[in-house]
Design an enzyme around this catalytic site. Structure first.
Site, PDB file in Angstrom:
ATOM      1  CE  LYS A  39     -87.755 -34.489 -31.729  1.00 34.39           C
ATOM      2  NZ  LYS A  39     -88.632 -35.427 -32.453  1.00 34.39           N
ATOM      3  NE  ARG A 137     -93.743 -36.799 -38.360  1.00 33.84           N
ATOM      4  CZ  ARG A 137     -93.190 -36.673 -37.154  1.00 33.84           C
ATOM      5  NH1 ARG A 137     -93.636 -35.747 -36.323  1.00 33.84           N
ATOM      6  NH2 ARG A 137     -92.210 -37.467 -36.771  1.00 33.84           N
ATOM      7  CE1 TYR A 276     -98.022  -2.439 -21.269  1.00 35.73           C
ATOM      8  CE2 TYR A 276     -96.840  -4.521 -21.040  1.00 35.73           C
ATOM      9  CZ  TYR A 276     -96.864  -3.177 -21.394  1.00 35.73           C
ATOM     10  OH  TYR A 276     -95.724  -2.595 -21.878  1.00 35.73           O
ATOM     11  CG  MET A 325     -91.307  -8.870 -24.826  1.00 34.00           C
ATOM     12  SD  MET A 325     -90.771  -7.716 -26.089  1.00 34.00           S
ATOM     13  CE  MET A 325     -92.276  -7.358 -26.947  1.00 34.00           C
TER      14      MET A 325
HETATM   15  C1  LIG Z   1     -88.713 -36.518 -31.526  1.00 34.33           C
HETATM   16  C2  LIG Z   1     -88.659 -37.920 -31.976  1.00 34.33           C
HETATM   17  C3  LIG Z   1     -88.386 -38.953 -31.067  1.00 34.33           C
HETATM   18  C4  LIG Z   1     -88.290 -38.745 -29.569  1.00 34.33           C
HETATM   19  O1  LIG Z   1     -89.592 -38.759 -29.027  1.00 34.33           O
HETATM   20  P1  LIG Z   1     -89.836 -38.665 -27.437  1.00 34.33           P
HETATM   21  O2  LIG Z   1     -91.296 -38.828 -27.304  1.00 34.33           O
HETATM   22  O3  LIG Z   1     -89.375 -37.305 -27.048  1.00 34.33           O
HETATM   23  O4  LIG Z   1     -89.046 -39.740 -26.802  1.00 34.33           O
HETATM   24  C5  LIG Z   1     -88.242 -40.234 -31.577  1.00 34.33           C
HETATM   25  N1  LIG Z   1     -88.366 -40.470 -32.895  1.00 34.33           N
HETATM   26  C6  LIG Z   1     -88.654 -39.498 -33.797  1.00 34.33           C
HETATM   27  C7  LIG Z   1     -88.783 -39.841 -35.237  1.00 34.33           C
HETATM   28  C8  LIG Z   1     -88.816 -38.200 -33.369  1.00 34.33           C
HETATM   29  O5  LIG Z   1     -89.112 -37.245 -34.261  1.00 34.33           O
END
Ligand SMILES: *Cc1c(COP(=O)(O)O)cnc(C)c1O
Length: 396
Positions: A39, A137, A276, A325
């Site tokens: 992700k 969540r 800056y 920047m």
């Molecule tokens: C991001 C995520 C992971 C991976 O977590 P890490 O700590 O990066 O290994 C696993 N499960 C879910 C549901 C996540 O959102």
């Protein structure tokens, strides 16, 4: 340099490190499978090349947060299973079905919507039912898992593939954290035991869970941060290590480095205050190097107050003033032998020295995840270890 890509600043992603880390994680959790979490553009490393490297190293599948992220993988020819870690709604459900993604379901409405999408597309969708054991969540309450699994099973266009949960403090070393993780696993067990069937897959662990909680490995673990070579926690792990998890963490290799070439060098008198705000007087006459990376690239302004150092000529050097920047300034000292074009390492190794994403994290009061995810898309990603057919070092 590739045509049209003339900027002397880049993030280097070592795909051999990714492969090595996936193999370490696989060995640590075997016989459980490893799902590679890619992700957020693979935590800033580049989703497509990382996904390919992880699969080459034996990852059983991939996971993303968003349907759009899954579609990006499909558009680049990735055919492996891709689990969407959130429940897709509306248009997203239909897009997930069309792309052949595996969907999380966490509510009755989600099941209805996914089934409708599957029928409209004319396909069967694999579903992973998520149960909330304490992260609070997403996910169905443990008491309601039974009903939701039944709803999925009743839809011929859905295929129940897994039941899963997510751990909130698997990286925690405090007694309260360990107690809570144990409680989450107990709730998961209980909810699973109440089902009339055993789902083909059960999964619960992120990297920390996979390495430090053997009982959380089930059939598959979902690893993100470990695959990128970073430890899941800033705390580190103290005391005995009965699971060997810390040993694996110690052998992980960071895959990302952030590099640039010096764009200008000037010698300045003691008391000069570069950049800056004129925040910091040079303590002595000094060579100051300008580096073409700034906060628009994810080099945070707070790094100055945090005491950040960068590597020039294999030595640690402090920032000489505020990060702007597009540029930053480095105090290379009175005898700093530095010239335009020299390589500067912001994250990574140079000679015998190393600056890690974890070092940035502790200077910024955050976690390694946020550091690597924060390197902005403006920074070109350059790949090494692409293997045969990679055709050079540019990708993404
Ligand atoms: C991001 C995520 C992971 C991976 O977590 P890490 O700590 O990066 O290994 C696993 N499960 C879910 C549901 C996540 O959102």
């Amino acid at each position: 340099m590739v045509e049209g890509r003339t900027r002397a600043a880049w993030a280097q992603i070592d795909l051999d490190a990714v492969r090595g880390n996936v193999e370490l994680l696989r060995r640590a959790v075997a016989p459980s499978a490893v799902c590679a979490v890619v992700k957020a553009d693979a935590y800033g490393h580049g989703a497509v090349p990382v996904a390919r490297a992880a699969l080459e190293a034996g990852a059983a599948g991939l996971a993303v947060a968003l349907v759009d992220e899954g579609i990006e993988l499909r558009e680049h020819g990735v055919t492996a299973p891709v689990l969407v870690l959130s429940e897709p709604a509306g248009e997203a459900a239909e897009a997930a079905a069309r792309a052949g993604l595996t969907a999380t379901v966490a509510s009755a409405a989600g099941v209805t919507e996914l089934a409708r999408a599957a029928r409209r597309v004319g396909t069967r969708v694999a579903a992973h039912v998520k149960v909330d054991t304490g992260m609070h969540r997403l996910g169905v309450a443990p008491e309601a898992l039974h009903g939701l699994v039944a709803a999925v099973s009743a839809e011929p266009v859905l295929r129940l593939e897994a039941v899963w949960t997510h751990l909130a403090v698997a990286d925690g070393v405090a007694e309260a954290d360990r107690t809570f993780t144990a409680l989450q696993l107990e709730r998961f067990e209980k909810a699973l035991a109440a089902l009339p069937l055993r789902p083909p897959l059960r999964h619960a662990a992120n990297t920390a869970g996979a390495l430090f909680w053997p009982e959380a490995r089930y059939d598959m673990v979902r690893c993100g941060i470990g695959m990128y070579g970073l430890p899941p926690s800033t705390a580190g792990r103290e005391g005995p290590d009965p699971t060997g998890g810390a040993g694996t963490v110690a052998r992980l290799r960071p895959a990302l480095s952030l590099r640039a070439r010096v764009s200008a060098v000037r010698e300045l008198d003691a008391g000069a205050r570069p950049s800056y705000g004129r925040l910091r007087p040079l303590p002595e006459r000094s060579i100051v190097a300008t580096v073409p990376l700034g906060y628009a690239d994810g080099v945070r302004r707070a790094l100055l107050a945090g005491g950040a150092e960068v590597l020039v000529g294999g030595r640690r050097r402090p920032l000489a003033g505020m990060v702007s920047m597009d540029q930053l300034v480095v105090d290379c000292g009175p005898d700093g032998a530095v010239a335009p074009g020299d390589e500067v390492v912001l994250i990574g190794t140079q000679g015998d020295e190393a600056v890690t994403a974890m070092e940035w994290a502790s200077r910024l009061g955050t976690i390694g995840y946020e550091v690597v995810c924060g390197i902005s898309p403006r920074v070109r990603r350059v790949y090494t270890g692409q293997g045969e057919g990679g055709g050079g070092r540019e990708a993404g």
